[in-house]
Scaffold this active site. Structure first.
Site, short mmCIF file in Angstrom:
data_model
loop_
_atom_site.label_atom_id
_atom_site.label_comp_id
_atom_site.label_asym_id
_atom_site.label_seq_id
_atom_site.Cartn_x
_atom_site.Cartn_y
_atom_site.Cartn_z
N ASP A 96 0.82 -1.21 0.00
CA ASP A 96 0.00 0.00 0.00
C ASP A 96 0.85 1.26 0.00
O ASP A 96 1.42 1.62 1.03
CB ASP A 96 -0.91 -0.02 1.22
CG ASP A 96 -1.91 1.13 1.23
OD1 ASP A 96 -2.09 1.76 0.18
OD2 ASP A 96 -2.50 1.38 2.30
N ASP A 324 -1.75 5.09 -5.87
CA ASP A 324 -2.01 4.24 -4.71
C ASP A 324 -2.16 2.78 -5.13
O ASP A 324 -3.10 2.41 -5.82
CB ASP A 324 -3.28 4.71 -4.00
CG ASP A 324 -3.54 3.96 -2.71
OD1 ASP A 324 -2.65 3.21 -2.27
OD2 ASP A 324 -4.63 4.11 -2.13
#
Length: 448
Positions: A96, A324
């Site tokens: 992440d 992201d």
């Protein structure tokens, strides 16, 4: 603080094999990033605000990890395989770039027969597990995420407690701790790193981290810009740069790709001349995120009428666009999304499916049997580079013979737009934090 969806889709993605390489001059460690799929949802992670990263020593070694797609458990993420503790316990973590904290599901059990193998980190089974004290400087790096009662002045040895919450009410909390992480290399060597800081989550609740979108995951590996992230902690030893490829889930057999921590000298021969760069922008209000600047959006080389202010970061830190890996779909500010959606609806002439697909505004029936061609999408970025994803990155199969536009409007007015992991597939992305730039290329992902 801003929340981003770990939304996911129902498609199968390849599972790559954990591998590692070590050479005499440069070390390479390969960890799997697993892509997991499920139906779209709006469960959200609440992204942390990191602190300015510390000085990084400029080493030229490289940590290289296999990137794996993890359709086996049915979510929408890519995972990394990480071995923690003494003896090492293998765990799978969501990769992440939109958060800093590394945390794993933990258990303090002594008789652990009730736990399935590799489902959680067994802290009592590791001789090197060490929870930080609440008054240590390392604990202060958690701000604003320490537990409200992290320092109990009535006890001399109060552990450093953390609490990390998410927009849908999901929560992970436990001890901010220190451990040894281990990588096995293909030359039968083991590389170990001591003093690795992570959250040992004893209490994890809520749909974002216990629901279907988290199936198969044992925690989250934060790759953000803050000092407690995975890329920052290992960056102190390997350099202030990392890169990855998220391979196309439709390819068969599945190619191997890698997360690389550090600056690799010979990994992408011929790629450097083909790589494009755009500046990484800073947002003091949300310093975790990797912001990029979008100047214009084109559909079939026609510039859309989107006000440039839609992409800008305002004085309150709202807006902007981030890269992201922990979000599946691409989420765009409402004005930009509506312009893109309208442009595609005008150009896509295929019939709609019999039933609407929940979570998507444009879906088509592709049962005609002919190869489907969609309008070309491109993003002109600050610095003059152009990001041109293939159509498989923004039109995806959501059910048999039905394909949908893999974008959604951002559901927070103040939140940034998000280039999710589907849109990133098949590209090498290089996050160069020393030069504050993001490189991207269609070359250099697949390794023979």
């Amino acid at each position: 603080m801003f929340s981003l969806s770990l939304s996911s889709l129902s498609f199968l993605l390849p599972i790559l094999i954990y591998a590692a390489v070590a050479t005499a001059s440069t070390q390479f460690i390969k960890l799997p990033l697993l892509h997991k799929t499920q139906h779209p949802n709006q469960n959200s992670f609440s992204r942390s605000h990191p602190h300015p990263h510390p000085h990084h020593h400029r080493h030229r070694q490289t940590l290289k990890s296999p990137v794996i797609s993890g359709a086996f458990a049915g979510s929408g993420q890519y995972f990394i395989s990480l071995h923690i503790g003494s003896p090492p316990q293998p765990l799978l973590l969501v990769a992440d770039t939109g958060s800093d904290l590394i945390w794993v599901k933990c258990s303090a059990c002594r008789n652990c027969s009730l736990h399935s193998p590799r489902s959680t980190f067994l802290s009592r089974h590791s001789s090197s597990f060490y929870p930080h004290h609440c008054f240590q400087s390392t604990c202060r790096n958690l701000v604003p995420h320490p537990h409200p009662n992290t320092c109990n002045h009535t006890k001399l040895h109060s552990p450093c407690r953390y609490e990390y919450s998410y927009a849908d009410g999901s929560l992970t909390s436990g001890f901010f701790s220190q451990e040894i992480i281990t990588f096995n290399t293909t030359t039968a060597q083991q590389l170990q790193f001591k003093d690795f800081n992570f959250g040992c989550g004893f209490h994890n609740s809520g749909p974002s981290i216990t629901g279907g979108s988290f199936n198969g995951a044992n925690g989250v590996m934060g790759l953000g810009r803050g000092p407690i992230s995975f890329s920052s902690q290992l960056g102190r030893r390997f350099g202030n740069k990392f890169s990855y490829c998220l391979m196309d889930y439709t390819l068969s057999p599945p190619p191997t790709s890698f997360l690389v921590i550090g600056s690799e000298q010979n990994d992408v021969v011929g790629v450097n001349s083909k790589i494009n760069f755009t500046p990484l922008l800073m947002n003091p209000i949300s310093p975790t995120f990797y912001y990029i600047g979008i100047k214009s959006v084109y559909v079939d080389d026609v510039k859309l009428r989107i006000n440039p202010s839609v992409w800008s970061i305002d004085e309150l830190g709202n807006g902007g666009t981030i890269i992201d890996s922990g979000t599946t779909l691409t989420l765009l500010a409402e004005p930009a999304y509506r312009e893109i959606l309208t442009a595609f609806k005008r150009r896509v002439k295929l019939p709609s499916p019999a039933e609407p697909i929940l979570g998507f505004d444009l879906c088509v029936n592709v049962s005609g049997g002919l190869s489907t061609s969609y309008p070309k999408l491109s993003f002109e970025l600050v610095g003059g580079s152009v990001f041109r994803p293939p159509q498989g990155n923004y039109f995806i199969e959501t059910s048999d013979l039905v394909e949908c536009l893999a974008m959604q409007p951002i559901n927070q007015e103040s939140g940034p737009s998000v280039i999710g992991n589907l849109m990133q597939q098949g590209f090498l992305f290089e996050f160069d934090r020393d030069r504050s730039r993001l490189g991207f290329s269609r070359h250099g992902c697949a390794i023979p």
